[in-house]
Design a protein around this motif. Structure first.
Motif: not given
Length: 678
Positions: A7-9, A13-14, A16, A193, A197, A201, A211, A214
């Motif tokens: 995923n991208s951020f 928001q993540w 897909a 990624e 994360r 997190d 940010q 991907s």
């Protein structure tokens, strides 16, 4: 088997993979294992999120607060690095390769956190250099300040270091107070990624500070402003395409590039077989050919050795390379894993063929080699390939073709001047090294090759046990190089932070500049101390708070007693006629250190209090001789305060000593560690 969705951020928001997603293969098996990319990413929202949310949040923090944030991020990643190791095996990297990429990236963050606390202020403005007096009376002065750019840093990273490549850019960016949008190479973006994360997190970063893209950036670079920075690592062709885009040029958008590099290592003429330096050279070349399967921007591509030592070097290197176990990187015995992909393998073979047109392959057959624990036909495996060019002066491809894999070429030289000429034919490189025990050789290489290289690495029997290696850029020093290498400078401690800040010259009165920089300047208003400043806690002290003391008359007995007590019987203090013959003195004068001691005696508060320790002084100058009969006065002003630990902070005091005529005789800055106020 389902594919990993990388995923991208974006804008909090993540997201897909979607339209335009690319497949990613496992380097070891050749099988497709993941997909990444989404052409529908809202780049406008991403830029706005960074500018309006991430930027203000970071700029509201002081340098020290951002440094503490970096330390916390590094600690958090360190607690989860096994997960990064496990995933990184799929890139073809071995356990030792993980130490370079993952541990090296975390270590880089720790270094920037430390430098931010030790070398930058606990404030929002970084002061560059000293105050410049622009008028006769000193009431109009100038200073250079650095403040965070009010934009975004877009980091475009290469495939070979998915963690270090991100963190070595991210650490100085966040320390500067600028949000980042990270775009890793798609081939290994799944490792990046996971690292992103983990950081997000953790809850350590403010919203909008980081940010992740991907896949492709879309038209993001066409939407940047003069407040933004692009930091790129990759090929020279891609760098040229990006940095020469009309929008980048028209808006003078900062572009930091680290690109192709034909790095060289020179074997000194003294390093003959049987010497520690010869053995060290073989070890260094072997490591740089095999670590990360030669996929390092700092790897040794050209091996430059005295003509007489070439045969022995070919034999020694071939023997050492033959003992390199190639195979599944998860196998503890494996010393070299796979290249990142079969596409990369094909590219390396194509480049090696160009080199092979000018040089003979003396070790390593890509059509016949052993792979342990994996299918060499499916995975992206290659053997180390060593070439020998008998005519390095007439060759061209060996000096301009980088096979980004386990490929290196031996070139013979006549003398050190010739060796330097060959090294410089790379057209600008990240690093050149010289292995020699002769300081004269090291000096000749540094002076001759320095202009063409961003780093000169020198090693011998003295430093070999502690050195970090030819291919290891360190966060304390700049990483970059001129010409072909891109002309950029990454890391380098605070120098790297400056890429994401604007240097501005400010002019005005000492009072105005002191207010801007948070540091008292001579000529700015003084605050008369109502109580002795040594009795006041760190938090209670005010910038500009000043204590004045004196006078103390200097006597001849003082000078002679100090001389006898300390043993400093230098003639200028003890012999009136000899001192008078000296153009600097009118006759016998007081010791400079006697003046400092008397000054301390005048401003000291002897009782126990918040001053915990005197840790030194900076910038000591003696401006005018003091003779017996002169009266000494002292002024002690709070110049700057910097928090250091949870218990105490550093107070920098400006100290001026004057005589009975008000003339400055000495000046310095005193450093004390003071307890925080109760």
């Amino acid at each position: 088997m389902s594919l990993l969705q990388i995923n991208s951020f974006a804008a909090g928001q993540w997201v897909a993979p979607g339209s335009g997603a690319r497949e990613i293969e496992n380097a070891v098996t050749g099988a497709v294992m993941a997909q990444a990319g989404n052409d529908a990413l809202d780049v406008v929202a991403m830029l706005d999120y960074a500018r309006t949310t991430g930027g203000p949040a970071l700029r509201a923090m002081t340098f020290h607060e951002r440094a503490k944030m970096l330390k916390a991020l590094a600690q958090h990643l360190g607690q989860h690095k096994q997960a990064l190791y496990d995933l990184s095996f799929n890139t073809g990297a071995t356990a030792k390769d993980h130490l370079i990429d993952i541990d090296g990236g975390i270590g880089t963050m720790f270094v920037f956190a430390s430098k931010g606390r030790r070398e930058m202020p606990d404030g929002h403005v970084y002061l560059d250099g000293e105050v410049e007096q622009l008028s006769r009376s000193g009431q109009f002065v100038g200073h250079h300040i650095c403040t965070p750019l009010q934009g975004i840093a877009v980091h475009i990273n290469a495939f070979n270091f998915p963690v270090w490549g991100m963190l070595e850019k991210l650490a100085p960016t966040l320390l500067a107070g600028v949000p980042a949008i990270v775009k890793p190479a798609t081939a290994t973006c799944y490792v990046t990624e996971l690292a992103v994360r983990l950081m997000l997190d953790s809850g350590i970063l403010p919203a909008g500070a980081l940010q992740l893209v991907s896949g492709g950036l879309g038209d993001m670079l066409d939407r940047l402003t003069c407040q933004d920075v692009v930091s790129f690592t990759g090929s020279a062709d891609t760098a040229f395409k990006l940095r020469s885009a009309p929008h980048i040029l028209r808006n003078s958008i900062r572009f930091v590039a680290e690109q192709d590099s034909l790095n060289a290592s020179i074997l000194g003429p003294d390093a003959t077989p049987g010497t520690p330096e010869f053995d060290l050279f073989v070890k260094e070349v072997h490591r740089e050919m095999t670590a990360k399967a030669g996929q390092k921007c700092t790897a040794i591509r050209r091996i430059i050795a005295p003509d007489a030592q070439v045969p022995a070097l070919i034999e020694a290197l071939s023997d050492r390379l033959s003992k390199t176990l190639i195979g599944d990187p998860r196998n503890e015995a494996t010393r070299m894993g796979a290249l990142v992909s079969n596409s990369q393998k094909r590219d390396v073979l194509a480049k090696a063929a160009l080199i092979g047109a000018e040089a003979e392959r003396v070790y390593g057959d890509p059509d016949s080699f052993d792979v342990v624990g994996a299918d060499g036909g499916k995975g992206a495996f290659l053997p180390p390939m060593l070439y020998h060019c008998v005519d390095p002066d007439g060759a061209q491809r060996v000096h301009d073709t980088e096979a980004f894999g386990p490929v290196s070429t031996i070139l013979g030289y006549r003398d050190i001047d010739h060796a330097v000429q060959l090294a410089n034919r790379g057209g600008g490189s990240l690093v050149a090294s010289v292995i020699t025990h002769d300081p004269a050789v090291a000096r000749e290489v540094a002076l001759g090759a320095g202009a063409f290289h961003g780093r000169i690495y020198i090693n011998d029997r003295t430093s070999m046990k502690e050195s970090t290696g030819h291919g290891s850029p360190l966060p304390h020093l700049v990483h970059g190089g001129p010409g072909r290498a891109g002309g950029g400078e990454e890391m380098g401690g605070v120098r790297g932070v400056m890429h994401y800040m604007q240097r501005t010259s400010v002019q005005g009165s000492p009072e105005m500049l002191a207010a801007i920089g948070g540091r008292w300047i001579p000529g700015a208003p003084e605050i008369a101390a109502q109580a002795h400043p040594f009795t006041r806690g760190f938090d209670d002290l005010e910038i500009g708070e000043t204590l004045k003391a004196g006078p103390r008359v200097i006597t001849l007995d003082d000078i002679e007693h100090f001389a006898e007590f300390t043993g400093d019987t230098f003639y200028a203090h003890m012999n009136d006629e000899a001192a008078a013959r000296n153009p600097f003195f009118p006759g016998r004068v007081a010791h400079g250190y006697l003046l400092l001691s008397f000054a301390a005696g005048m401003f000291v508060e002897p009782n126990e209090g918040p001053v915990l320790a005197n840790t030194g002084l900076d910038g000591l100058r003696f401006m005018k001789p003091v003779v017996a009969g002169d009266a000494l006065n002292v002024r002690l002003s709070v110049k700057q305060k910097t928090r250091r630990t949870d218990e105490y902070g550093e107070v920098r005091w400006h100290v001026t000593l004057t005589n009975q005529a008000g003339e400055a005789v000495a000046e310095y800055e005193l450093l004390t560690m003071n307890a925080y106020s109760a």
